[in-house]
Design a protein around this motif. Structure first.
Motif, PDB file in Angstrom:
ATOM      1  N   PHE A  42     -26.906 -15.104 -11.064  1.00 58.80           N
ATOM      2  CA  PHE A  42     -25.549 -14.844 -10.583  1.00 58.80           C
ATOM      3  C   PHE A  42     -24.740 -16.110 -10.817  1.00 58.80           C
ATOM      4  CE2 PHE A  42     -28.607 -12.704  -7.693  1.00 58.80           C
ATOM      5  CZ  PHE A  42     -28.306 -11.387  -8.001  1.00 58.80           C
ATOM      6  N   VAL A  43     -23.554 -15.951 -11.379  1.00 53.50           N
ATOM      7  CA  VAL A  43     -22.682 -17.101 -11.581  1.00 53.50           C
ATOM      8  C   VAL A  43     -21.457 -16.884 -10.704  1.00 53.50           C
ATOM      9  CG1 VAL A  43     -21.367 -18.470 -13.246  1.00 53.50           C
ATOM     10  CG2 VAL A  43     -23.550 -17.425 -13.926  1.00 53.50           C
ATOM     11  N   LEU A  44     -21.235 -17.845  -9.793  1.00 53.92           N
ATOM     12  CA  LEU A  44     -20.165 -17.663  -8.820  1.00 53.92           C
ATOM     13  C   LEU A  44     -19.032 -18.652  -8.997  1.00 53.92           C
ATOM     14  CD1 LEU A  44     -22.918 -16.537  -7.476  1.00 53.92           C
ATOM     15  CD2 LEU A  44     -21.471 -16.386  -5.468  1.00 53.92           C
ATOM     16  N   SER A  45     -17.830 -18.122  -8.775  1.00 52.67           N
ATOM     17  CA  SER A  45     -16.657 -18.983  -8.771  1.00 52.67           C
ATOM     18  C   SER A  45     -15.817 -18.574  -7.570  1.00 52.67           C
ATOM     19  CB  SER A  45     -15.904 -18.848 -10.097  1.00 52.67           C
ATOM     20  OG  SER A  45     -15.668 -17.495 -10.393  1.00 52.67           O
ATOM     21  N   ASN A  46     -14.695 -19.233  -7.374  1.00 51.48           N
ATOM     22  CA  ASN A  46     -13.819 -18.909  -6.247  1.00 51.48           C
ATOM     23  C   ASN A  46     -12.957 -17.704  -6.612  1.00 51.48           C
ATOM     24  OD1 ASN A  46     -14.781 -21.180  -4.900  1.00 51.48           O
ATOM     25  ND2 ASN A  46     -13.080 -22.443  -5.538  1.00 51.48           N
ATOM     26  N   PHE A  47     -13.083 -16.554  -6.087  1.00 47.51           N
ATOM     27  CA  PHE A  47     -14.056 -16.128  -5.094  1.00 47.51           C
ATOM     28  C   PHE A  47     -14.679 -14.843  -5.596  1.00 47.51           C
ATOM     29  CE2 PHE A  47     -11.038 -18.817  -2.896  1.00 47.51           C
ATOM     30  CZ  PHE A  47     -11.874 -19.650  -2.160  1.00 47.51           C
ATOM     31  N   ARG A  67     -25.755 -19.927 -10.013  1.00 50.39           N
ATOM     32  CA  ARG A  67     -25.039 -21.142 -10.426  1.00 50.39           C
ATOM     33  C   ARG A  67     -23.646 -21.102  -9.808  1.00 50.39           C
ATOM     34  NH1 ARG A  67     -29.306 -22.251 -11.919  1.00 50.39           N
ATOM     35  NH2 ARG A  67     -30.077 -22.878 -13.963  1.00 50.39           N
ATOM     36  N   ASN A  68     -23.170 -22.267  -9.462  1.00 52.83           N
ATOM     37  CA  ASN A  68     -21.793 -22.368  -9.001  1.00 52.83           C
ATOM     38  C   ASN A  68     -20.944 -22.832 -10.176  1.00 52.83           C
ATOM     39  OD1 ASN A  68     -21.950 -21.808  -6.144  1.00 52.83           O
ATOM     40  ND2 ASN A  68     -23.120 -23.695  -5.965  1.00 52.83           N
ATOM     41  N   LYS A  69     -20.054 -21.965 -10.608  1.00 54.15           N
ATOM     42  CA  LYS A  69     -19.151 -22.332 -11.699  1.00 54.15           C
ATOM     43  C   LYS A  69     -17.948 -23.061 -11.105  1.00 54.15           C
ATOM     44  CE  LYS A  69     -17.031 -20.088 -15.695  1.00 54.15           C
ATOM     45  NZ  LYS A  69     -16.717 -18.743 -16.230  1.00 54.15           N
ATOM     46  N   TYR A  80     -33.138  -7.120   0.756  1.00 54.15           N
ATOM     47  CA  TYR A  80     -34.262  -7.786   0.092  1.00 54.15           C
ATOM     48  C   TYR A  80     -34.610  -9.119   0.760  1.00 54.15           C
ATOM     49  CZ  TYR A  80     -35.723  -4.814  -3.763  1.00 54.15           C
ATOM     50  OH  TYR A  80     -36.269  -3.807  -4.504  1.00 54.15           O
ATOM     51  N   ASP A  81     -33.874  -9.441   1.805  1.00 54.46           N
ATOM     52  CA  ASP A  81     -34.150 -10.653   2.558  1.00 54.46           C
ATOM     53  C   ASP A  81     -34.182 -11.895   1.656  1.00 54.46           C
ATOM     54  OD1 ASP A  81     -34.581 -11.962   4.963  1.00 54.46           O
ATOM     55  OD2 ASP A  81     -36.770 -11.891   4.767  1.00 54.46           O
ATOM     56  N   ILE A  82     -33.174 -12.009   0.795  1.00 53.32           N
ATOM     57  CA  ILE A  82     -33.099 -13.136  -0.132  1.00 53.32           C
ATOM     58  C   ILE A  82     -31.778 -13.860   0.089  1.00 53.32           C
ATOM     59  CG2 ILE A  82     -32.808 -13.743  -2.577  1.00 53.32           C
ATOM     60  CD1 ILE A  82     -34.747 -11.283  -3.082  1.00 53.32           C
ATOM     61  N   ASP A  83     -31.873 -15.168   0.136  1.00 53.68           N
ATOM     62  CA  ASP A  83     -30.681 -15.996   0.264  1.00 53.68           C
ATOM     63  C   ASP A  83     -30.923 -17.240  -0.591  1.00 53.68           C
ATOM     64  OD1 ASP A  83     -28.471 -17.444   0.936  1.00 53.68           O
ATOM     65  OD2 ASP A  83     -28.843 -17.453   3.100  1.00 53.68           O
ATOM     66  N   ILE A  84     -30.258 -17.296  -1.719  1.00 48.04           N
ATOM     67  CA  ILE A  84     -30.489 -18.425  -2.624  1.00 48.04           C
ATOM     68  C   ILE A  84     -29.231 -19.264  -2.801  1.00 48.04           C
ATOM     69  CG2 ILE A  84     -32.416 -17.408  -3.915  1.00 48.04           C
ATOM     70  CD1 ILE A  84     -30.312 -16.629  -6.087  1.00 48.04           C
ATOM     71  N   HIS A  85     -29.481 -20.502  -3.165  1.00 48.48           N
ATOM     72  CA  HIS A  85     -28.395 -21.443  -3.426  1.00 48.48           C
ATOM     73  C   HIS A  85     -28.615 -22.082  -4.786  1.00 48.48           C
ATOM     74  CE1 HIS A  85     -28.574 -20.864   0.949  1.00 48.48           C
ATOM     75  NE2 HIS A  85     -27.254 -20.850   0.814  1.00 48.48           N
ATOM     76  N   ALA A  86     -27.632 -22.874  -5.230  1.00 47.94           N
ATOM     77  CA  ALA A  86     -27.741 -23.516  -6.546  1.00 47.94           C
ATOM     78  C   ALA A  86     -29.028 -24.329  -6.601  1.00 47.94           C
ATOM     79  CB  ALA A  86     -26.527 -24.410  -6.778  1.00 47.94           C
ATOM     80  N   GLY A  87     -29.756 -24.165  -7.680  1.00 47.66           N
ATOM     81  CA  GLY A  87     -31.003 -24.901  -7.858  1.00 47.66           C
ATOM     82  C   GLY A  87     -32.226 -24.108  -7.447  1.00 47.66           C
ATOM     83  N   ASP A  88     -32.033 -23.072  -6.637  1.00 49.92           N
ATOM     84  CA  ASP A  88     -33.159 -22.232  -6.233  1.00 49.92           C
ATOM     85  C   ASP A  88     -33.529 -21.284  -7.369  1.00 49.92           C
ATOM     86  OD1 ASP A  88     -33.023 -23.337  -3.729  1.00 49.92           O
ATOM     87  OD2 ASP A  88     -32.025 -21.631  -2.793  1.00 49.92           O
ATOM     88  N   SER A  89     -34.796 -20.982  -7.439  1.00 49.49           N
ATOM     89  CA  SER A  89     -35.265 -19.961  -8.369  1.00 49.49           C
ATOM     90  C   SER A  89     -36.419 -19.272  -7.662  1.00 49.49           C
ATOM     91  CB  SER A  89     -35.729 -20.601  -9.672  1.00 49.49           C
ATOM     92  OG  SER A  89     -36.197 -19.596 -10.556  1.00 49.49           O
ATOM     93  N   VAL A  90     -36.191 -18.035  -7.312  1.00 53.49           N
ATOM     94  CA  VAL A  90     -37.246 -17.312  -6.596  1.00 53.49           C
ATOM     95  C   VAL A  90     -37.719 -16.117  -7.412  1.00 53.49           C
ATOM     96  CG1 VAL A  90     -36.581 -18.030  -4.248  1.00 53.49           C
ATOM     97  CG2 VAL A  90     -35.540 -16.004  -5.241  1.00 53.49           C
TER      98      VAL A  90
END
Ligand SMILES: [Cu+2]
Length: 122
Positions: A42-47, A67-69, A80-90
């Motif tokens: 997922f690539v995220l930007s505002n918003f 990734r945070n763009k 799915y009980d998933i919460d990821i942030h930049a740098g995470d890879s699950v």
């Protein structure tokens, strides 16, 4: 006299070489990163998410990352009980079919509440 002409030519050639090399350099920023076959990114930007809808195959195991763009965000996959942030890879095995809501999990600003997308597991 001849020396001066050679010098001027040398300078002109150097300048041309510099201009040429600058135009040949590919812009690194914003370049599309390669996403592997078993990757869900997922690539995220505002918003917003880079896609309104993401699709994965039922039963498939994927490396999920984001990734945070622009700005700082997170991605939660509800159901799915998933919460990821930049740098995470699950590694996730998508064993539940259906449509799941994706939301930004970091209070990122005024548009935060509108940062939603869907994940279709089919
Ligand atoms: Cu947010």
């Amino acid at each position: 006299m001849h020396k001066w002409i050679m010098f001027a030519l040398f300078i002109a050639a150097s300048a041309a070489a510099v201009v040429f090399s600058i135009t040949m350099i590919e812009p690194k920023e914003g370049a599309e990163e390669e996403v592997g076959e078993n990757e869900l990114r997922f690539v995220l930007s505002n918003f917003e998410f880079d896609q309104q809808e993401y699709h994965v195959k039922l039963g498939e195991t994927m490396n999920v990352s984001m990734r945070n763009k622009e700005g700082i965000h997170g991605v939660a996959i509800e159901g799915y009980d998933i919460d990821i942030h930049a740098g995470d890879s699950v590694e996730v095995t998508f064993d539940k079919p259906g449509t799941f809501e994706l939301v930004c999990s970091v209070m990122c600003g005024l548009g935060h509440a509108e940062m939603v997308a869907t994940l279709v597991v089919e």
